[in-house]
Write an enzyme that holds these catalytic residues in place. Structure first.
Site, PDB file in Angstrom:
ATOM      1  N   ARG A  44     -31.732 -52.976  26.394  1.00 27.78           N
ATOM      2  CA  ARG A  44     -31.355 -52.246  26.748  1.00 27.78           C
ATOM      3  C   ARG A  44     -29.906 -53.063  25.272  1.00 27.78           C
ATOM      4  NH1 ARG A  44     -27.720 -54.235  28.014  1.00 27.78           N
ATOM      5  NH2 ARG A  44     -25.818 -52.794  28.752  1.00 27.78           N
ATOM      6  N   ALA A  46     -26.895 -51.409  22.329  1.00 24.76           N
ATOM      7  CA  ALA A  46     -26.891 -50.612  20.912  1.00 24.76           C
ATOM      8  C   ALA A  46     -27.581 -52.187  19.700  1.00 24.76           C
ATOM      9  CB  ALA A  46     -26.059 -50.410  20.294  1.00 24.76           C
ATOM     10  N   GLN A 194     -26.051 -50.591  35.106  1.00 24.10           N
ATOM     11  CA  GLN A 194     -25.210 -51.533  34.753  1.00 24.10           C
ATOM     12  C   GLN A 194     -23.647 -52.686  35.170  1.00 24.10           C
ATOM     13  OE1 GLN A 194     -26.314 -48.869  33.159  1.00 24.10           O
ATOM     14  NE2 GLN A 194     -27.646 -48.413  31.681  1.00 24.10           N
ATOM     15  N   ASP A 235     -22.241 -46.458  21.462  1.00 28.42           N
ATOM     16  CA  ASP A 235     -24.038 -46.744  20.967  1.00 28.42           C
ATOM     17  C   ASP A 235     -24.059 -45.987  19.481  1.00 28.42           C
ATOM     18  OD1 ASP A 235     -23.802 -47.024  23.809  1.00 28.42           O
ATOM     19  OD2 ASP A 235     -26.096 -47.190  23.063  1.00 28.42           O
ATOM     20  N   ASN A 245     -20.959 -43.753  23.532  1.00 27.52           N
ATOM     21  CA  ASN A 245     -21.167 -44.748  24.864  1.00 27.52           C
ATOM     22  C   ASN A 245     -21.414 -44.177  26.119  1.00 27.52           C
ATOM     23  OD1 ASN A 245     -20.672 -47.486  24.973  1.00 27.52           O
ATOM     24  ND2 ASN A 245     -19.334 -47.424  26.181  1.00 27.52           N
ATOM     25  N   LYS A 246     -21.868 -45.050  26.738  1.00 25.03           N
ATOM     26  CA  LYS A 246     -22.430 -44.907  28.103  1.00 25.03           C
ATOM     27  C   LYS A 246     -21.649 -43.763  28.710  1.00 25.03           C
ATOM     28  CE  LYS A 246     -25.105 -46.112  29.950  1.00 25.03           C
ATOM     29  NZ  LYS A 246     -26.423 -45.334  30.025  1.00 25.03           N
TER      30      LYS A 246
END
Lengths: 345, 345
Positions: A44, A46, A194, A235, A245-246
């Protein structure tokens, strides 16, 4: 520890779902194994999924039993389509696959063996350039980091999210290597943790002091004056500087501005999607409910509850102090500065 | 399901650490069992721990083998001290114990049996008044809730956090009972997931539509226009209106203001600490690292990572649209409006 490794006829992917407890590689012999590894987040981040998809396409091409170059191209394009639908938000996935197809087309006509070799060379180039780009990003970005800085980051934008070194964590590593004695607060990043599992692990292994917090603690951390700046990965970045993004990144950006803290985004230029006017056009992946209702396989929420589980959010450009890329650092107005970075593409 | 039940010589506490999977009562026969239940969060939520401590003090007094009233009083005061140190942030704990001691002192001199009976009566009164107060708060608060409102809440300020009905969830329940067809977004509330485990469970049981999100999703939820207002409980409110509540509350308040959403706090007047000028004086409990590094007993973060784990944060009064109490709804300037509510104490 390598995120992925190309072994000529096989492609190894570090299964990040088991980290930090278990570090095992998935041995891929054809593209569906790579697609599945991307889908289940074994790989995982990007830039990492871009590189993995490129190698997945090489495996797929290698396994084709066709001699006609045009049929070969058509079949490789089909495989690229399948790999590109594994995850919707990170633009690097499509960027890498498009680049692979362009290389293939420019090698036409040719024997399948030659075409596969050209593709393998291109995939290795994507991988190597990502690693080199992250080192550059680190050098550019670390100039923004004051000595002794206490840095908040979110999710994992580290070696594990890339070919190596990392984007946001690359900037932190470069500041550390420059002797700046930085320390890191890692947001755990629910639902898949993460931050707790991957970022904390990378920082501990590098000897960079790291403190874990739950995502809800970031505001109070800032209010107590315990953090100096925020740096995250991305991302997909729209041409106006809006950043996907996350999930949770947007909240951090609002809080950073509330507390007058710089909010930096670190990402290779391949993360910028110049075709999009703004972040409103970025597709946001929604993942399954079990990621939220279950912990370590155990149901924690009651039956009957609904779940909303977007994997990413969009941070408007006005909250982003600077974007750190492998081509340099840009500041607002991003419409102009990102376009300038792209000149010569 | 009752949060706690007084049975004359025994005190039953619903062990909330097992919810929603397992609903079991802890049978307490003396005060150390109650203290331990508070410490390990079997009973939690500011009003609930106030009531539980009051019954704990009755158990302690009941088990004393002393005849002399002054020695009896001194020993009960010692027990109150021990109960009051179980958790530092919620002021209701001290408020309830002080009220119990005042009742005891006003019953002096007396035979221990009579004194215990007076104390038991006072504890039952605290419990009953909390329940009635929550109903009042619900009636006052629901007037602020528009029909069809999509309401974000955090942690659990429900029946389980109180003698029953709840503070923030009491307001939501009252709006639901008034036919307003509200729906709820519950922040899961890491690290201990009171939102996922307790708030979601209460709402599902009441048939109020509830959607679970991780704490980091709140900002994006607001940015997408999916929520109309925020309502939370409180563990202590300073005389200027600063609010200590579950960690993550402050971030929600900043985000609510960023999106122009009302941010309401619902709490009984016993949660207001008029002795404190501001939230800076509220002690914030920090809990152990394992709450963050482990999930369901399994270590998820690597060895060597530091952890910061404050259980609460402080939201400045300027971010609070209104405080809903059992005496009415107050708005800024809270220095004045809270003082007016307290007149006649």
């Amino acid at each position: 520890m390598e995120t992925m490794r190309w072994e000529g006829r096989e492609f190894l992917i570090l299964d990040q779902t088991g980290l930090p407890g278990r570090a095992e590689y998935i041995r891929c012999r054809d593209y569906p194994e790579v697609a599945e590894a991307i889908r289940r987040l074994s790989v995982r981040g990007a830039p990492a999924i871009g590189a993995a998809a490129a190698f997945g396409l090489v495996l797929g091409a290698m396994n084709l039993k066709v001699d006609d170059p045009l049929e070969f191209l058509a079949r490789v394009e089909e495989i690229a389509d399948r790999l590109s639908t594994t995850r919707p938000t990170a633009v690097n996935l499509n960027w890498a696959l498009e680049r692979m197809l362009a290389r293939l087309r420019s090698s036409m006509p040719g024997k399948p063996g030659e075409l596969v070799a050209a593709m393998a060379g291109e995939a290795e180039k994507i991988y190597r350039e990502d690693l080199e780009g992250n080192r550059k990003m680190g050098r550019f970005g670390q100039e923004l980091i004051p000595a002794g800085a206490r840095i908040l980051t979110h999710c994992n934008a580290g070696a594990l999210a890339t070919a190596g070194y990392g984007t946001a964590l690359g900037v932190i590593r470069a500041a550390h290597e420059a002797g700046k004695k930085v320390c890191v607060y890692a947001g755990e990043t629910r639902p898949l943790l993460q931050g707790a599992r991957l970022t904390a692990w990378e920082m501990v292994r590098d000897g960079i002091p790291v403190t874990l917090i739950t995502d809800g603690m970031a505001g109070y951390l800032m209010a107590k004056g315990m953090v100096d700046l925020v740096v995250v990965g991305a991302d997909r970045i729209a041409s106006n500087g809006d950043v996907a993004n996350k999930i949770g990144t947007y909240g951090l950006a609002v809080l950073a501005r509330e507390h007058g803290l710089p909010f930096y985004v670190a990402a290779p230029f391949s993360t910028v999607d110049m075709s999009l006017e703004s972040g409103a056009g970025i597709p946001i992946e929604e993942r399954n409910a079990e990621e939220v209702t279950h912990l370590a396989g155990v149901r924690v929420a009651p039956e009957g509850v609904g779940v909303w589980n977007p994997a990413f959010d969009v941070t408007p450009a006005r909250l982003v102090s600077a974007i750190i890329t492998d081509r340099g650092v840009v500041r607002p107005p991003y419409e102009k500065t990102l376009r300038e970075l792209g000149i010569g593409e």
